[in-house]
Design a protein around this motif. Structure first.
Motif, mmCIF file in Angstrom:
data_model
loop_
_atom_site.group_PDB
_atom_site.id
_atom_site.type_symbol
_atom_site.label_atom_id
_atom_site.label_comp_id
_atom_site.label_asym_id
_atom_site.label_seq_id
_atom_site.Cartn_x
_atom_site.Cartn_y
_atom_site.Cartn_z
ATOM 1 N N MET A 248 0.520 10.010 -3.664
ATOM 2 C CA MET A 248 -0.669 10.367 -2.896
ATOM 3 C C MET A 248 -0.595 9.707 -1.522
ATOM 4 O O MET A 248 0.228 8.810 -1.306
ATOM 5 C CB MET A 248 -1.927 9.864 -3.613
ATOM 6 C CG MET A 248 -2.160 10.478 -4.986
ATOM 7 S SD MET A 248 -3.538 9.675 -5.845
ATOM 8 C CE MET A 248 -4.926 10.275 -4.894
ATOM 9 N N ALA A 249 -1.464 10.123 -0.630
ATOM 10 C CA ALA A 249 -1.551 9.466 0.674
ATOM 11 C C ALA A 249 -2.345 8.173 0.540
ATOM 12 O O ALA A 249 -3.237 8.073 -0.310
ATOM 13 C CB ALA A 249 -2.224 10.387 1.685
ATOM 14 N N MET B 203 9.278 -1.995 7.895
ATOM 15 C CA MET B 203 8.179 -1.067 8.215
ATOM 16 C C MET B 203 8.136 -0.807 9.720
ATOM 17 O O MET B 203 7.620 -1.614 10.491
ATOM 18 C CB MET B 203 6.858 -1.707 7.760
ATOM 19 C CG MET B 203 5.628 -0.845 7.934
ATOM 20 S SD MET B 203 4.984 -0.244 6.380
ATOM 21 C CE MET B 203 6.148 1.096 6.013
ATOM 22 N N GLU C 179 0.305 7.251 7.569
ATOM 23 C CA GLU C 179 1.690 7.667 7.318
ATOM 24 C C GLU C 179 2.354 8.292 8.546
ATOM 25 O O GLU C 179 3.575 8.396 8.598
ATOM 26 C CB GLU C 179 1.747 8.676 6.156
ATOM 27 C CG GLU C 179 1.618 8.049 4.769
ATOM 28 C CD GLU C 179 0.169 7.926 4.316
ATOM 29 O OE1 GLU C 179 -0.742 8.125 5.147
ATOM 30 O OE2 GLU C 179 -0.038 7.606 3.123
ATOM 31 N N ARG D 96 8.128 4.220 6.488
ATOM 32 C CA ARG D 96 8.941 3.479 5.524
ATOM 33 C C ARG D 96 10.328 3.293 6.142
ATOM 34 O O ARG D 96 11.131 4.212 6.140
ATOM 35 C CB ARG D 96 9.073 4.277 4.226
ATOM 36 C CG ARG D 96 7.758 4.550 3.507
ATOM 37 C CD ARG D 96 7.941 5.671 2.504
ATOM 38 N NE ARG D 96 6.719 6.000 1.764
ATOM 39 C CZ ARG D 96 5.709 6.726 2.255
ATOM 40 N NH1 ARG D 96 5.772 7.187 3.490
ATOM 41 N NH2 ARG D 96 4.649 6.985 1.509
ATOM 42 N N ALA E 202 1.074 4.139 -2.873
ATOM 43 C CA ALA E 202 0.964 5.565 -2.556
ATOM 44 C C ALA E 202 2.147 6.333 -3.142
ATOM 45 O O ALA E 202 1.985 7.426 -3.681
ATOM 46 C CB ALA E 202 0.880 5.758 -1.049
ATOM 47 N N ASP E 203 3.326 5.738 -3.057
ATOM 48 C CA ASP E 203 4.533 6.384 -3.605
ATOM 49 C C ASP E 203 4.424 6.557 -5.109
ATOM 50 O O ASP E 203 4.712 7.626 -5.643
ATOM 51 C CB ASP E 203 5.775 5.558 -3.260
ATOM 52 C CG ASP E 203 6.148 5.665 -1.786
ATOM 53 O OD1 ASP E 203 5.635 6.578 -1.109
ATOM 54 O OD2 ASP E 203 6.957 4.844 -1.311
ATOM 55 N N ALA F 246 0.844 -1.202 0.000
ATOM 56 C CA ALA F 246 0.000 0.000 0.000
ATOM 57 C C ALA F 246 0.878 1.252 0.000
ATOM 58 O O ALA F 246 0.585 2.232 -0.692
ATOM 59 C CB ALA F 246 -0.933 0.004 1.200
ATOM 60 N N PHE F 247 1.975 1.220 0.741
ATOM 61 C CA PHE F 247 2.909 2.347 0.760
ATOM 62 C C PHE F 247 3.560 2.535 -0.607
ATOM 63 O O PHE F 247 3.685 3.661 -1.090
ATOM 64 C CB PHE F 247 3.989 2.140 1.834
ATOM 65 C CG PHE F 247 3.639 2.753 3.167
ATOM 66 C CD1 PHE F 247 3.979 4.076 3.459
ATOM 67 C CD2 PHE F 247 2.961 2.025 4.127
ATOM 68 C CE1 PHE F 247 3.654 4.643 4.688
ATOM 69 C CE2 PHE F 247 2.626 2.584 5.359
ATOM 70 C CZ PHE F 247 2.974 3.896 5.643
ATOM 71 N N LEU G 154 -3.765 -4.026 5.797
ATOM 72 C CA LEU G 154 -4.193 -2.657 5.502
ATOM 73 C C LEU G 154 -5.459 -2.272 6.273
ATOM 74 O O LEU G 154 -5.501 -1.197 6.883
ATOM 75 C CB LEU G 154 -4.385 -2.478 3.995
ATOM 76 C CG LEU G 154 -4.693 -1.051 3.527
ATOM 77 C CD1 LEU G 154 -3.591 -0.087 3.934
ATOM 78 C CD2 LEU G 154 -4.878 -1.024 2.013
#
Lengths: 63, 63
Positions: free
Chosen positions: A54-55, B1, B57, B62, A49-50, A45-46, B42
DNA sequence: ACATTATGTCTATGACGCTTGACATGAGGG
DNA sequence: CCCTCATGTCAAGCGTCATAGACATAATGT
């Protein structure tokens, strides 16, 4: 867990394979997430987003 | 993470069991996530963000 | 000193995320 | 009419997420 992947991808004219390559996952994974068969892991998911800059909260929606 | 769960929980003086109850997961899951044995799914990450009223976030980093 | 709570960890089990390889369908271009 | 690309889906296998139940240890309270 709904998501806007298909739209975001279409806005950029990327195929599922294109996106899969950028995310370093298989095309089947992208397809499964888009068609709602399962949710991505948090690390993926990260990365999503990258890629879209976007968030996570802007891409994945609480049902 | 990496994640800031332990600190956020301490700021509120919640035990792992307290947090587990709010999240509707087992105490072992909270412990496993805090000690870095695995990342949450998630959907669970969203519930965690909700409980702390923060963005995903801001809680998960990360590496 | 004793009882209770908090944390860390282990096992075993089941569900989910992700893979490769394969196959079917539909859309478009030669 | 073919050929290629895009999408959807299936199966089998492997690793991860999450569970319940148990146990050990440390910390807190009385």
């Amino acid at each position: 867990m709904n998501n806007r992947l298909k739209v975001l991808r279409a806005e950029r004219s990327w195929s599922q394979a294109d996106l899969a390559e950028r995310l370093e996952v298989s095309r089947q994974s992208v397809n499964a997430i888009e068609t709602g068969r399962y949710d991505p892991s948090l690390p993926l998911a990260f990365r999503i987003a990258d890629v879209f800059d976007m968030a996570i909260e802007e891409i994945f929606l609480r049902d």
